[in-house]
Design an enzyme around this catalytic site. Structure first.
Site, short mmCIF file in Angstrom:
data_model
loop_
_atom_site.label_atom_id
_atom_site.label_comp_id
_atom_site.label_asym_id
_atom_site.label_seq_id
_atom_site.Cartn_x
_atom_site.Cartn_y
_atom_site.Cartn_z
N SER A 152 5.79 -3.85 -98.93
CA SER A 152 5.01 -3.64 -100.13
C SER A 152 5.95 -3.43 -101.33
CB SER A 152 4.05 -2.47 -99.92
OG SER A 152 3.10 -2.41 -100.96
N ASP A 210 -3.77 -10.54 -97.21
CA ASP A 210 -3.28 -9.26 -97.75
C ASP A 210 -4.03 -8.91 -99.03
OD1 ASP A 210 -1.72 -7.16 -98.92
OD2 ASP A 210 -0.01 -7.81 -97.73
N HIS A 248 -2.55 -5.47 -94.93
CA HIS A 248 -1.39 -5.32 -95.81
C HIS A 248 -0.13 -5.31 -94.97
CE1 HIS A 248 0.79 -4.36 -99.37
NE2 HIS A 248 0.98 -3.08 -99.11
#
Length: 515
Positions: free
Chosen positions: A228, A454, A484
């Protein structure tokens, strides 16, 4: 609620919160002539995490009974004055389990946020990296401003409850004023209580900390796994230190080419896609979907629930009620991972019957609140880092002008993410740039993994990151899945490609697709 400038909470941080005082900054008066690259870390048993780190339990022993070890690394408070005051960067490690002559070095993890504590997140998911541990020490850290590393602190727990109760999708002038005032009050509290650290929490500062960490850990190159926001941090590191990149993997990739507004718009589409996929999954099962008869019915009923909560909240976790904004937070949290979809179904069923406990529990997970009413510093650190990184400062007029585009991208989450853009209103520190520079000509190959489903870092960011890193640097791998991130999905194609690269140096073929 007034949301962070960009909602980038990593799925792993969210999962840790689902499974799962007063803290002074780690400061000292290091002599100005001390060579910080020569410092020796003192590894010892990890202390019980503070509430600001988002956990209250010491990490469980590793497989085989080995214990996690913690240390504090000294780093310059101000990298433009490297011989000045220092701060402490909290580290955690699990030493390599394999033969010493096969050890490669330390593999440093950043799980995202920004604002997430690596010291608590790595142990929560250490079992996923057992294979990597055969040849690496697994290492993570609380970035500056986070957890035990001179944390950004703004309001107290009671004030944060009030902060998150503010309507984050205002419908009239009074609600807009309340939202702006609440944001300004929060940001002023950050300056009052954390003014010393606020100018020094940019991603470029954290990248320089990582290069110091690399040297202190004894590695010639940086071995890195970023997830991320951790992909943005890794990209900035590669730009600053291209020749020092060893083997690196970016998973759940932040698009480095977008402004904050463009990033939020992309997230609106990403979460709408995740909601569409959830509704399709629920209604396609053999048994009856308990929250709707068709995909559209599922979404229509959720939209009606949110409208009803705007007019009349329902009981949540006593003594708090579930508001429209808290319910939206809870839904967003559940969409981070397909593993959470069952919680979303249960929470919606409950809410339709007038009970908001599950959705509020999910909302609390997103905002970093534990069952005792204590908040981690995830949100304050997230705001501080994003507002220090991002140059644009958006106004109510900017949001209102762009609301039609956000609503078109996502009828469900458009308003929610558009209004989050005002999070940096009156922030004490100017933002650095429109978007990060990750160009890294001359760096070793970096595996860049994009997940087509995602919600938080939409797939399009992966090819753009690969291209921005430069020819021969970014190596794109696509995972056709949900949630994610990709490595934590357990997909054998993804884990096999990542493990082969990190352990053996085998670069996957660019354009590899895993299903």
């Amino acid at each position: 609620m007034p949301k962070p400038a960009r909602l980038r909470t990593a799925a792993l941080l969210a999962t840790a919160a689902l499974l799962s005082a007063t803290v002074s900054g780690c400061t000292d008066d290091t002599p100005k002539d001390e060579d910080l690259t020569a410092q020796e870390l003192t590894w010892k048993a990890c202390p019980v995490p503070s509430p600001l780190e988002g956990s209250s339990e010491s990490p469980s022993p590793l497989p085989g009974g080995d214990e996690w070890q913690c240390a504090t690394m000294k780093a310059p408070l101000d990298w433009s004055d490297p011989e000045g005051d220092t701060i402490g960067i909290a580290l955690i490690r699990a030493q390599a389990s394999g033969p010493k002559d096969k050890r490669i070095g330390s593999l440093i993890f950043n799980f995202g946020g920004p604002g997430g504590s690596g010291v608590t997140t790595l142990p929560a998911f250490g079992d996923q990296y057992t294979k990597l541990r055969t040849r690496y020490d697994l290492v993570s850290f609380d970035p500056r401003g986070v957890g035990r590393s001179d944390p950004v602190v703004c309001k107290d727990d009671e004030q944060l409850d009030e902060f998150f109760e503010t309507d984050g999708t205002p419908d009239d002038a009074a609600e807009r004023t309340a939202l702006v005032d609440n944001t300004k009050s929060f940001n002023a509290a950050c300056e009052e209580r954390s003014g010393r650290i606020l100018p020094h929490v940019r991603t470029t500062d954290a990248a320089r900390d990582m290069d110091l960490m690399r040297q202190v850990l004894g590695d010639d190159k940086l071995y890195y796994f970023g997830i991320s926001y951790g992909t943005e941090l890794g990209g900035v590191y590669a730009h600053l230190f291209p020749k020092r990149v060893g083997r690196a993997v970016f998973d759940a990739v932040v698009d480095p080419t977008l402004t904050p507004e463009e990033s939020s718009l992309a997230q609106a589409g990403g979460f709408q896609l995740a909601l569409d996929n959830y509704a399709k999954d629920c209604t396609s099962k053999v048994e009856e979907c308990p929250v709707g008869d068709t995909e559209q019915d599922v979404k229509d009923r959720i939209a009606k629930l949110l409208r009803d909560l705007e007019a009349k909240p329902i009981p949540g976790i006593f003594p708090r009620d579930l508001t429209q904004t808290a319910a939206t937070n809870g839904i967003v949290q559940a969409l981070y991972s397909k593993d959470f979809w069952e919680y979303l179904t249960d929470g919606l069923q409950q809410a339709y019957e007038g009970n908001g406990q599950i959705l509020m529990f999910l909302s609390d997970s997103l905002t970093g609140r534990n069952e005792d009413g204590e908040y981690s510093n995830l949100v304050p650190a997230n705001v501080a880092i994003n507002c220090s990184d991002d140059k644009p400062r958006y106004t109510v007029a900017d949001v209102e002008e762009n609301l039609p585009e956000f609503r078109k991208e996502s009828p469900m989450f458009g308003d929610y993410l558009a209004w989050g853009l005002i999070g940096c209103t009156d922030w004490a520190v100017p933002g650095a740039a429109e978007h990060p520079d990750v160009s890294a000509a001359g760096a070793a190959p970096i595996v860049v993994i994009g997940n087509t489903g995602d919600p938080a870092t939409p797939y399009e960011g992966a090819p753009r990151m690969a291209q921005a890193l430069g020819k021969g640097v970014g190596v794109e791998l696509t995972y056709k899945g949900q949630g994610h991130g990709a490595y934590d999905s357990g997909n054998s194609c993804v884990t096999g490609a990542v493990n082969s690269y990190l352990l053996d140096g085998t670069v996957p073929k660019a354009g590899t697709v895993c299903t």
